[in-house]
Design an enzyme around this catalytic site. Structure first.
Site, PDB file in Angstrom:
ATOM      1  CE  LYS A 136       0.795   1.887   3.441  1.00 52.80           C
ATOM      2  NZ  LYS A 136       1.980   1.994   4.151  1.00 52.80           N
ATOM      3  CE1 TYR A 221      -2.045  -0.540   7.465  1.00 51.07           C
ATOM      4  CE2 TYR A 221      -0.723   1.519   7.239  1.00 51.07           C
ATOM      5  CZ  TYR A 221      -0.911   0.194   7.217  1.00 51.07           C
ATOM      6  OH  TYR A 221       0.199  -0.699   6.724  1.00 51.07           O
TER       7      TYR A 221
HETATM    8  P1  NAD Z   1      12.251   1.369   2.776  1.00 52.00           P
HETATM    9  O1  NAD Z   1      12.859   2.565   2.461  1.00 52.00           O
HETATM   10  O2  NAD Z   1      12.727   0.884   3.963  1.00 52.00           O
HETATM   11  O3  NAD Z   1      12.654   0.381   1.503  1.00 52.00           O
HETATM   12  C1  NAD Z   1      12.399   0.545   0.302  1.00 52.00           C
HETATM   13  C2  NAD Z   1      13.279  -0.265  -0.695  1.00 52.00           C
HETATM   14  O4  NAD Z   1      13.005   0.260  -2.180  1.00 52.00           O
HETATM   15  C3  NAD Z   1      14.756  -0.035  -0.362  1.00 52.00           C
HETATM   16  O5  NAD Z   1      15.134  -1.404  -0.542  1.00 52.00           O
HETATM   17  C4  NAD Z   1      15.324   0.779  -1.462  1.00 52.00           C
HETATM   18  O6  NAD Z   1      16.738   0.363  -1.963  1.00 52.00           O
HETATM   19  C5  NAD Z   1      14.288   0.334  -2.833  1.00 52.00           C
HETATM   20  N1  NAD Z   1      14.101   1.171  -3.816  1.00 52.00           N
HETATM   21  C6  NAD Z   1      14.031   0.742  -5.159  1.00 52.00           C
HETATM   22  N2  NAD Z   1      14.238   1.776  -5.896  1.00 52.00           N
HETATM   23  C7  NAD Z   1      14.085   2.794  -5.263  1.00 52.00           C
HETATM   24  C8  NAD Z   1      14.460   4.145  -5.315  1.00 52.00           C
HETATM   25  N3  NAD Z   1      14.279   4.871  -6.791  1.00 52.00           N
HETATM   26  N4  NAD Z   1      14.431   5.235  -4.446  1.00 52.00           N
HETATM   27  C9  NAD Z   1      14.363   4.735  -3.067  1.00 52.00           C
HETATM   28  N5  NAD Z   1      14.322   3.414  -2.481  1.00 52.00           N
HETATM   29  C10 NAD Z   1      14.113   2.604  -3.939  1.00 52.00           C
HETATM   30  O7  NAD Z   1      10.902   1.667   2.640  1.00 52.00           O
HETATM   31  P2  NAD Z   1       9.681   0.669   3.156  1.00 52.00           P
HETATM   32  O8  NAD Z   1       9.438   1.110   4.688  1.00 52.00           O
HETATM   33  O9  NAD Z   1      10.169  -0.837   3.414  1.00 52.00           O
HETATM   34  O10 NAD Z   1       8.393   0.880   2.379  1.00 52.00           O
HETATM   35  C11 NAD Z   1       8.499   0.078   1.046  1.00 52.00           C
HETATM   36  C12 NAD Z   1       6.870   0.069   0.841  1.00 52.00           C
HETATM   37  O11 NAD Z   1       6.197  -0.558   1.671  1.00 52.00           O
HETATM   38  C13 NAD Z   1       5.798   1.377   0.709  1.00 52.00           C
HETATM   39  O12 NAD Z   1       5.011   1.362  -0.487  1.00 52.00           O
HETATM   40  C14 NAD Z   1       5.350   1.498   2.007  1.00 52.00           C
HETATM   41  O13 NAD Z   1       4.227   2.219   1.952  1.00 52.00           O
HETATM   42  C15 NAD Z   1       5.063  -0.061   2.244  1.00 52.00           C
HETATM   43  N6  NAD Z   1       4.960  -0.423   3.684  1.00 52.00           N
HETATM   44  C16 NAD Z   1       4.149  -1.302   4.107  1.00 52.00           C
HETATM   45  C17 NAD Z   1       3.725  -1.613   5.490  1.00 52.00           C
HETATM   46  C18 NAD Z   1       2.511  -2.563   5.816  1.00 52.00           C
HETATM   47  O14 NAD Z   1       2.571  -2.693   7.190  1.00 52.00           O
HETATM   48  N7  NAD Z   1       2.151  -2.904   4.894  1.00 52.00           N
HETATM   49  C19 NAD Z   1       4.880  -1.093   6.294  1.00 52.00           C
HETATM   50  C20 NAD Z   1       6.036  -0.248   6.023  1.00 52.00           C
HETATM   51  C21 NAD Z   1       5.870  -0.085   4.448  1.00 52.00           C
END
Ligand code: NAD
Length: 369
Positions: A136, A221
């Protein structure tokens, strides 16, 4: 009336997900509602913070397994190969992952990257003939989501959104209560979703990658929750934005938005989405015969709450373990969760969020079709 357990069982909480939580070997021994045990072989795309959480949770899945990775960082790939026993031939980067098309070790790609990347990555996944699980928000507006749904339809693959709360047992119990009329006619929902965001340089505060601000990330959410808690689709939206720190929260990146939704039955919702308040994770649902209060309501758990009948006491589970096992059952057994989470559902949330942003911009009530 059905018992809670048989209801949950029918609606999509796997025997193993619950039995693990209960410390039993198998509370549903003899259950024949899972017709086959085909494993969902998943490649995780985006090995960041949430991807890592999902992967760790998947270690105890019974129907889903990590068989591949897609990342732009070779050192992360090496570490994950070691930890999850992933062969070189199942490792891809963002340029070459279309080749997954010819890889029978991978059935689905779980897209866990910054929001604005989801659309292209899901469409490429579909064109490679693989099921897409997408975090999401599914896209950064409804138009993107519609394109994603269309691409998955054309490729005849599933598109599921990572709405883990749709499987969480206390949430499932509340939805059951509402569906079975135990709360009477639903009159009011309150959804408060937020946290204080840290590092000002992260992608979540960059409109190009995040598509917006708190609403895209955490306010969703309350949007999604209002739909599964009330059990209707909103027909109008009003919204107001406040910003206390325009340096950190730049143009197009919302810090705090309050929004109200109206439903066809006359029920209303009053919600708050923010990147600048701590401990904001609360749902409240009020009907003519009862109420539900959940706090925390959408965090990683344990989810806690009470109703007019007393505390919610469903098992505590690891959300992502249950989600991935249940998604395998959705894809292979045609099982469906109590609150749907396919691409059309993800699109509905973005349609509401588009309307919220429009209401903020115009100061006017926005009607939803
Ligand atoms: P994060 O920054 O920790 O991880 C993102 C990943 O994407 C990194 O490994 C990064 O290297 C990679 N990436 C690839 N291309 C990129 C770019 N152009 N710029 C930046 N990063 C890039 O983020 P996250 O917290 O893991 O969030 C990722 C997704 O997951 C989001 O869409 C977020 O909304 C979702 N999320 C969902 C939940 C849930 O409970 N469902 C919780 C946290 C995050």
């Amino acid at each position: 009336m059905e018992s809670r357990r048989s209801f949950i069982q029918k609606l999509g909480v796997s025997a193993v997900g619950l039995s693990g939580a209960l410390g039993h070997t198998n509370v549903f021994a003899g259950n024949t509602s899972i017709p086959n045990n085909q494993t969902l072989k998943v490649a995780i795309m985006g090995l960041g913070s949430y991807g890592t959480r999902v992967a760790k949770a998947m270690k105890t899945c019974t129907r889903a397994k990590i068989t591949g990775v897609i990342s732009g960082t070779p050192s992360k790939i090496t570490a994950w190969q070691k930890e999850y026993d992933i062969p070189e031939k199942n490792c891809y980067n963002y340029e070459n992952f279309d080749a997954v098309k010819d890889n029978p070790d991978i059935d689905a790609i779980y897209v866990i990257t910054p929001n604005a990347l989801h659309k292209d990555q899901v469409i490429r996944t579909a064109r490679a003939g693989k099921h897409a699980i997408c975090e999401k928000p599914m896209g950064i507006n409804a138009k993107e989501c519609e394109e994603m749904v269309q691409a998955c339809k054309e490729a005849n693959v599933r598109l599921l959104v990572g709405y883990r709360m749709h499987f969480e047992p206390n949430t499932v119990e509340v939805i059951r209560m509402r569906k079975e009329g135990e709360l009477g006619k639903i009159m009011f929902f309150q959804g408060q979703s937020g946290f204080r965001i840290g590092n000002p340089n992260q992608w979540r505060l960059n409109k190009e990658l995040a598509g917006g601000g708190a609403l895209m990330d955490i306010g969703i959410y309350a949007v999604n929750g209002s739909r599964y808690m009330v059990g209707e689709e909103p027909v109008w939206v009003t919204a107001q934005e406040t910003k206390t720190d325009p340096v950190k929260f730049k143009e197009g990146v919302d810090e705090t938005i309050q929004f109200q939704l109206g439903f066809p039955s006359g029920a209303v919702a009053s919600c708050l989405s923010t990147y600048n308040m701590s401990y904001l994770d609360r749902f409240y649902l009020n009907g003519t015969k009862g109420f539900v209060e959940m706090q925390p309501s959408t965090g990683y758990g344990p989810i806690k709450g009470r109703t007019h009948n007393g505390p919610l006491t469903e098992p505590i589970v690891t959300h992502q373990t249950l989600q991935m096992d249940e998604m395998a059952a959705m894809i292979y057994d045609g099982k469906e969760p109590i609150a749907p989470l396919d691409g059309e559902e993800g699109t509905k949330d973005l349609r509401i969020m588009d309307a919220i942003y429009e209401a903020v911009r115009t100061g006017k009530k926005v009607n939803l079709g």
